[in-house]
Design an enzyme around this catalytic site. Structure first.
Site, PDB file in Angstrom:
ATOM      1  N   ARG A 134      -2.393  13.909 -18.966  1.00 27.83           N
ATOM      2  CA  ARG A 134      -1.666  14.367 -17.782  1.00 27.83           C
ATOM      3  C   ARG A 134      -0.181  14.608 -18.043  1.00 27.83           C
ATOM      4  NH1 ARG A 134      -4.270  11.615 -12.354  1.00 27.83           N
ATOM      5  NH2 ARG A 134      -6.404  12.302 -12.768  1.00 27.83           N
TER       6      ARG A 134
ATOM      7  N   ASP B 212       3.885   9.219   2.020  1.00 29.54           N
ATOM      8  CA  ASP B 212       3.389   9.245   0.654  1.00 29.54           C
ATOM      9  C   ASP B 212       4.581   9.029  -0.271  1.00 29.54           C
ATOM     10  OD1 ASP B 212       0.540  10.317  -0.610  1.00 29.54           O
ATOM     11  OD2 ASP B 212       2.225  10.566  -1.989  1.00 29.54           O
TER      12      ASP B 212
END
Length: 273
Positions: free
Chosen positions: A35, A139
Site C-alpha cells: 500500500r 472520520d
C-alpha cells in the site's frame, strides 16, 4: 521497487499505533509494503526509511495523513448490513421520538451517514419521527471527509437503495457525469462531517441517541478497542442504540450493554464496570 525491512516496518507500525491506534502485526508487513510502495515511488524516494522520515516530521503532517489513508480500507456502500437499518427503523417506530441525534463515528466516504439520513427523512415524512433530527459523521481521514461532503457516488455504491429513495433523494448524472449519483441538497444538509481521531480524547460532542461504530474496530488491538468503545459510549445516552459490524463479535468495553442482535446493543444505565 524499494524493499521494506523488518526494522522499518516495525517503526511504521509503532508510529501508526501510537498516533491513530492502528494495529499491524508482523503478518501485515506485505500489505503495508504494497500500500505504501507506490507512494514512495511517486515522491521519488529511494527507500521506505526515507518515507518514514517524511511521515514522522511535524513539518509534513499532510503526508502522514496520506499514509493513514493508504493503510485503512474504506470499502463501503449504501445500506451496508441492511438488518441494522431495519432494526433502527423498528426501534424508532416503537418510540416515535420528536428529536434524534445520530453519530456515524467512522463515517468513511459518507455512505452510512446518508443511508441513515434517507431512513430518517422517510420516517419524518410518514409522521413517525419529529423534524428535529441530525446526523454527525466523523472520520480520521481528511480525504474521505472531503469526498463525503461532495455527496457524489458511483451508481454501484447505491445498488441497495430502493428505486423510490433514489427518486426522492438522488440526482443522476448525465453526459460526463453519467454513472454518478449526487445526494440532493435538502438531504445532504441534514448531515455534518468533521475530522476526529477516536484514539484521542474527544471534544464535547453529543449526547447521541444512536451511534454507529461499524467496521473500524478491526484495525485496533484489544486494549485500543476497549478504550475507543468506552470513549464513544460515554457520548451515547442510556437506552441509546450502539451498532458495530456484524463480523466484529462481542464488543470489548466496561460500559454496561444489552445485546439486541448481531452487532447491535443498547446502552444500559449505570457506571462503567
Amino acid at each position: 521497487m524499494p524493499e521494506l525491512s523488518d526494522a522499518t516496518y516495525r517503526q511504521i507500525a509503532a508510529l501508526m499505533h501510537e498516533t491513530v491506534g492502528l494495529s499491524f502485526s508482523d503478518s501485515k508487513k506485505a500489505l503495508v509494503s504494497a500500500r505504501l510502495s507506490q507512494r514512495v515511488q511517486q515522491l521519488s524516494l529511494d527507500s521506505f526509511d526515507a518515507y518514514l522520515g517524511r511521515i514522522t516530521t511535524d513539518a509534513d503532517a499532510a503526508e502522514f495523513q496520506v499514509a493513514v489513508d493508504l493503510l485503512t480500507t474504506n470499502e463501503t456502500y449504501f445500506f451496508r448490513e441492511p438488518q441494522h437499518f431495519e432494526l433502527l427503523e423498528q426501534e424508532l417506530n416503537r418510540l416515535r421520538p420528536q428529536s434524534l441525534s445520530v453519530w456515524s463515528a467512522a463515517s468513511s466516504f459518507g455512505d452510512e451517514a446518508y443511508s441513515i439520513a434517507m431512513l430518517l427523512s422517510d420516517l419524518q415524512q410518514q409522521g413517525r419521527l419529529g423534524s428535529d433530527w441530525s446526523i454527525l459523521g466523523t472520520d480520521i481521514s481528511d480525504r474521505v471527509l472531503r469526498s463525503a461532503r461532495q455527496a457524489v457516488y458511483p451508481e454501484a455504491r447505491l445498488r441497495f437503495v430502493s428505486p423510490q429513495r433514489l427518486k426522492r433523494y438522488c440526482l443522476r448524472g448525465e453526459g460526463e457525469a453519467e454513472g454518478l449519483v449526487q445526494i440532493q441538497d435538502r438531504l445532504a444538509e441534514r448531515v455534518q462531517f468533521g475530522q476526529l481521531n477516536l484514539c484521542r480524547p474527544i471534544e464535547p460532542l453529543g449526547p447521541f441517541d444512536v451511534v454507529f461504530l461499524r467496521n473500524v474496530l478491526i484495525y485496533f488491538d484489544s486494549d485500543t478497542k476497549r478504550a475507543v468503545v468506552d470513549r464513544v459510549l460515554a457520548l451515547l445516552r442510556p437506552g441509546g442504540l450502539f451498532f458495530i459490524g456484524t463480523a466484529e463479535c462481542r464488543v470489548p468495553c466496561a460500559t454496561p450493554l444489552q445485546s439486541l442482535a448481531p452487532g447491535v446493543f443498547r446502552r444500559l444505565p449505570g457506571p462503567a464496570r
